[in-house]
Design an enzyme around this catalytic site. Structure first.
Site, PDB file in Angstrom:
ATOM      1  N   LYS A  37      10.572  -1.462   4.949  1.00  0.00           N
ATOM      2  CA  LYS A  37       9.095  -1.606   4.593  1.00  0.00           C
ATOM      3  C   LYS A  37       8.412  -2.358   5.856  1.00  0.00           C
ATOM      4  O   LYS A  37       8.758  -3.328   6.257  1.00  0.00           O
ATOM      5  CB  LYS A  37       8.836  -2.163   3.442  1.00  0.00           C
ATOM      6  N   TRP A  45       5.041  -0.228  -3.959  1.00  0.00           N
ATOM      7  CA  TRP A  45       3.907  -0.764  -4.865  1.00  0.00           C
ATOM      8  C   TRP A  45       3.428  -2.196  -4.559  1.00  0.00           C
ATOM      9  O   TRP A  45       2.961  -2.975  -5.129  1.00  0.00           O
ATOM     10  CB  TRP A  45       4.790  -1.095  -6.390  1.00  0.00           C
ATOM     11  N   HIS A  46       3.178  -2.049  -2.970  1.00  0.00           N
ATOM     12  CA  HIS A  46       2.794  -3.457  -2.564  1.00  0.00           C
ATOM     13  C   HIS A  46       1.400  -3.180  -2.044  1.00  0.00           C
ATOM     14  O   HIS A  46       0.919  -4.095  -1.017  1.00  0.00           O
ATOM     15  CB  HIS A  46       3.781  -3.914  -1.534  1.00  0.00           C
ATOM     16  N   TYR A  47       0.516  -2.220  -2.611  1.00  0.00           N
ATOM     17  CA  TYR A  47      -0.851  -2.031  -2.280  1.00  0.00           C
ATOM     18  C   TYR A  47      -1.749  -3.289  -2.495  1.00  0.00           C
ATOM     19  O   TYR A  47      -1.343  -3.954  -3.610  1.00  0.00           O
ATOM     20  CB  TYR A  47      -1.405  -0.802  -2.673  1.00  0.00           C
TER      21      TYR A  47
END
Length: 580
Positions: free
Chosen positions: A415, A515-517
């Site tokens: 990531k 899912w780190h938006y």
């Protein structure tokens, strides 16, 4: 297992991909917890009054409301239900089941960005901490300084969270091999187990305890003063109510929400100079609710026939999602089931992590409903646009014929930090239950792509390390692993049928979310450094929508910390005002 056809390996890869987003549907109840101040919104009076109204009982909203309840009356409104008693949330072995549940009552609400990446937003008390892979790590000290937070209070707030929800994971073979591989290739120093964000290789915390039970932000409501808080479940806030202070600034005065039966309720702020509405509805929900309430780009709101309260063109801007790319490695030996435990924090801006899985026995043995079921929506052998009920049923039947060795293996993923690429969000309708339209513009900034490429090449070096040798087939090249990874459709983005896939193209084609938006209500654009919404009074936004960059390798610890941190600051201001 003897390596066979690409088709067999692709099936094995799809099976292991489903570990990250698998479907472990089960009716067996997990641990239960009740709070006497928590009830369904259908029991709420038509009109009520509070000092603080917190919209969103998620990762930030729960610790925030729990803190405020000690010196004020607080209403916490959550659009979803309780996480307690739902094994698909509480059990590590059921990880991913909630993400594959498409029912209206699911704790996860799926959305697909305009980029074509399938994603999810939380719809449950505890928010994303009820759905994620559990990794717990603090933000870097530089991040804290740059944001302007009080370092002492930040550390105290992290510790407050950690007393209830953070644990040291038990390391087993796959995670140990990845850790040792990272150290062998020079991602040093070895920082051991720590919650801190330090360059090098570390074992982070987990919100799963040693028995595999998840602990979420909802657990932080244990800290609440039960006489000072009311938590309403299945309460959909439709808009924030405003009044004018003279002819200049709008002032938030309450909210309108509906319960599960459709009945309308109004909650108002009591009279008082410090009372506020606080939006903690998440990176999609917070900018969406501001727009629905009349705060946003004028032309966009007018196009949806929404009465303008304040022309704020920056609401919904600055949306970002950290791209995640994974490489699947089939293993010649069985591997444990593990979520994210180890991270290599590189100097070039990419985080290297790992997950592994094998078919569970016992109560999760069915291939119809097991963790590798093709019923999952994000990743499968069935392309996203072809996932009809009939196609999924056939894929499930095909998976039953696979040998158990097909389920051996795992992932090493990367990531990128930041990211630098940004997008925007717009309304699709005036219904708060509908997903807005969001564009993240993955790899729009070339520096993001560079970090991805370096991350993938670092994964190659880990796979080739002596420490990892027991978990790879000598006959498989790294290029074949990339092609294997690309054999399972992971998103709706256009595919490139190249004979030889470059690493750059692999990054673009295989991009997924982790899912780190974040963004949409950023500091300096929509809110000030105290998270007050610019241009209006008595309204704040406190959650990940205010972030310009995702903190640490996983933001959940910092989002929970922020709820506590701002709760303490707001109460301190309140007490000082009352003493004056």
């Amino acid at each position: 297992m003897v390596l066979g056809s690409w088709r067999f390996l692709a099936a094995a890869f799809a099976a292991l991909l489903l570990f990250l987003h698998g479907s472990c549907a089960s009716n067996k109840a997990g641990p239960t917890r009740t709070y006497r101040f928590m009830r369904d919104a259908t029991s709420a009076p038509p009109v009520s009054y509070y000092d603080y109204i917190v919209i969103g009982g998620g990762t930030a909203g729960c610790p925030l409301a729990a803190t405020l309840s000690h010196n004020a009356s607080v209403l916490l409104l959550e659009r979803g239900g309780s996480p307690y008693g739902n094994r698909n949330i509480t059990d590590l072995e059921a990880f991913g089941a909630a993400l594959s549940d498409l029912s209206p009552s699911s704790p996860s609400q799926r959305f697909i960005s305009e980029d074509g990446v399938i994603n999810a937003r939380a719809r449950v008390l505890g928010g994303g901490s009820c759905l994620n892979a559990g990794f717990y790590t603090r933000a870097a000290p530089e991040y804290v300084r740059n944001v302007g937070w009080d370092g002492k209070l930040v550390n105290e707030s992290y510790a407050w969270v950690e007393r209830l929800v953070a644990f040291q994971p038990k390391m087993r073979q796959w995670q140990t091999a990845v850790r040792d591989g990272l150290l062998e290739i020079g991602i040093v120093p070895d920082n051991g187990f720590t919650y801190d964000h330090i360059p090098g290789t570390k074992v982070g915390g987990s919100i799963f305890d040693e028995s595999g039970q998840r602990h979420t932000a909802a657990d932080l409501l244990e800290y609440a003063n039960p006489r000072g808080i009311a938590v309403l479940l299945h309460a959909y806030v439709h808009r924030i109510l405003f009044k004018r202070r003279g002819t200049v600034r709008p002032v938030a005065r309450g909210v309108v929400f509906r319960d599960s039966a459709g009945a309308k309720h109004r909650a108002y702020l009591r009279r008082g100079p410090r009372n506020e509405v606080i939006v903690s509805a998440g990176a999609l929900g917070s900018p969406q609710l501001l727009m629905l309430s009349g705060l946003g780009p004028k032309a966009h709101l007018q196009a949806h026939n929404i009465s303008l309260v304040l022309d704020q063109p920056m609401v919904g801007q600055g949306m970002s999602d950290n791209p995640m790319n994974a490489v699947f490695i089939p293993s010649p030996k069985p591997v444990e089931v593990s979520l994210i435990q180890v991270v290599g924090i590189t100097q070039f801006g990419s985080f290297i992590e790992a997950a592994s899985g094998e078919n569970f026995g016992g109560s999760v043995s069915s291939k119809d409903y097991g963790m590798f079921s093709p019923k999952i929506g994000q990743l499968a052998t069935v392309p996203p646009k072809q996932r009809t009920p009939e196609a999924l049923a056939k894929a499930i039947e095909d998976m039953k014929s696979l040998d158990s060795s097909a389920f051996q293996g795992g992932f090493i993923l990367e990531k990128i930090t930041g990211p630098l690429s940004t997008g925007h969000m717009e309304l699709r309708s005036r219904n708060p239950k509908d997903n807005p339209s969001v564009t993240f513009n993955y790899f729009q900034d070339p520096d993001d792509l560079r970090k991805c490429v370096e991350g993938i090449l670092t994964i190659e070096r880990v796979i080739d390390s002596k420490a990892f040798a027991a978990f790879k087939y000598d006959s498989m090249t790294f290029e074949s692993l990339l092609n294997l990874t690309l054999s399972a459709p992971v998103n709706l983005r256009p595919r490139h049928q190249n004979t030889t896939t470059s690493v750059e193209q692999f990054c673009r084609d295989s991009v997924m979310t982790i899912w780190h938006y974040h963004g949409g209500c950023q500091v300096g654009m929509v809110v000030d450094r105290e998270y007050r919404v610019l241009g209006v009074d008595a309204l704040r936004v406190i959650d990940g929508s205010t972030f310009n960059h995702s903190p640490g390798t996983n933001p959940q610890a910092t989002v929970m910390m922020l709820g506590r941190y701002m709760g303490v600051k707001i109460l301190s201001e309140r007490l000082a005002s009352e003493a004056a």
